[in-house]
Scaffold this active site. Structure first.
Site, PDB file in Angstrom:
ATOM      1  N   ASP A   7      -8.568   0.896   0.425  1.00 15.95           N
ATOM      2  CA  ASP A   7      -8.418  -0.223   1.348  1.00 15.95           C
ATOM      3  C   ASP A   7      -9.436   0.014   2.458  1.00 15.95           C
ATOM      4  OD1 ASP A   7      -7.405  -2.477   2.719  1.00 15.95           O
ATOM      5  OD2 ASP A   7      -6.049  -1.200   3.892  1.00 15.95           O
ATOM      6  N   GLU A  67     -10.431  -3.161  -2.504  1.00 16.90           N
ATOM      7  CA  GLU A  67     -10.108  -4.521  -2.077  1.00 16.90           C
ATOM      8  C   GLU A  67     -11.382  -5.236  -1.643  1.00 16.90           C
ATOM      9  OE1 GLU A  67      -7.356  -6.814   1.220  1.00 16.90           O
ATOM     10  OE2 GLU A  67      -6.750  -4.824   0.544  1.00 16.90           O
ATOM     11  N   ASP A 139      -2.120   1.379   5.643  1.00 14.82           N
ATOM     12  CA  ASP A 139      -3.436   1.444   5.007  1.00 14.82           C
ATOM     13  C   ASP A 139      -3.376   2.228   3.698  1.00 14.82           C
ATOM     14  OD1 ASP A 139      -5.176   0.076   7.057  1.00 14.82           O
ATOM     15  OD2 ASP A 139      -4.241   1.623   8.287  1.00 14.82           O
TER      16      ASP A 139
END
Length: 171
Positions: A7, A67, A139
């Site tokens: 992420d 992502e 996160d």
């Protein structure tokens, strides 16, 4: 199959590592790479690159799932996020690993079953799917969700996958 989910973020880059054996997912590790906003951009990007290189060498993942960047209202924030993401992708490329990208919608759909789920819902499903005894940070949880999405075949849509040449052959 070992999957490293990322992420990306310039201030906090979350990572999560899972193993998939058959249909079973198991937790390996997760955490965050934090950079200081007081530092200039190049050293912050180097910290992300070096941190992910260390994680890759320590855990030897087979795949990287990351992502995709969303377009933010603030163009400067979007550009900074894109640069952090680029550092993460470079870590994978330097280690000859395949990179698959997933949108937040795809990740939420794969993990929660609802592409518009909140971060807390994603976090709760990550805990359940991986049978975790504790609660990972947001996160790290998002990174684990990205890895789970890859393990599930990127439910909802096909991921953008990049292949690299190694000794003259596509890998």
């Amino acid at each position: 199959m070992r999957i490293l989910g990322i992420d990306p973020g310039l201030h906090i880059t979350g990572f999560g590592i899972i193993d998939k054996i058959g249909n079973k997912l198991s937790y390996v590790s997760s955490g965050c790479i934090k950079t200081s906003p007081d530092n200039k951009l190049p050293p912050r990007l180097k910290l992300i690159l070096d941190g992910l290189n260390h994680i890759i060498s320590q855990y030897a993942p087979d795949y990287i799932a990351i992502e995709q960047v969303f377009v933010n209202i603030n163009p400067k924030s979007t550009l900074l996020l894109g640069q952090a993401r680029g550092a993460a992708i470079c870590a994978a490329v330097l280690n000859n690993l395949e990179v698959s990208e997933y949108t937040a919608l795809q990740i939420k759909q794969a993990v929660v079953g609802n592409g518009h789920a909140g971060k807390e819902q994603v976090q709760e499903m990550v805990i359940r799917l991986l049978r975790l005894g504790g609660k990972p940070g947001i996160d790290a949880s998002d990174a684990l969700a990205c890895a789970i999405c890859h393990a599930h075949g990127g439910v909802g849509s096909v991921a953008a996958t990049y292949h690299y040449l190694k000794r003259g052959r596509t890998v």
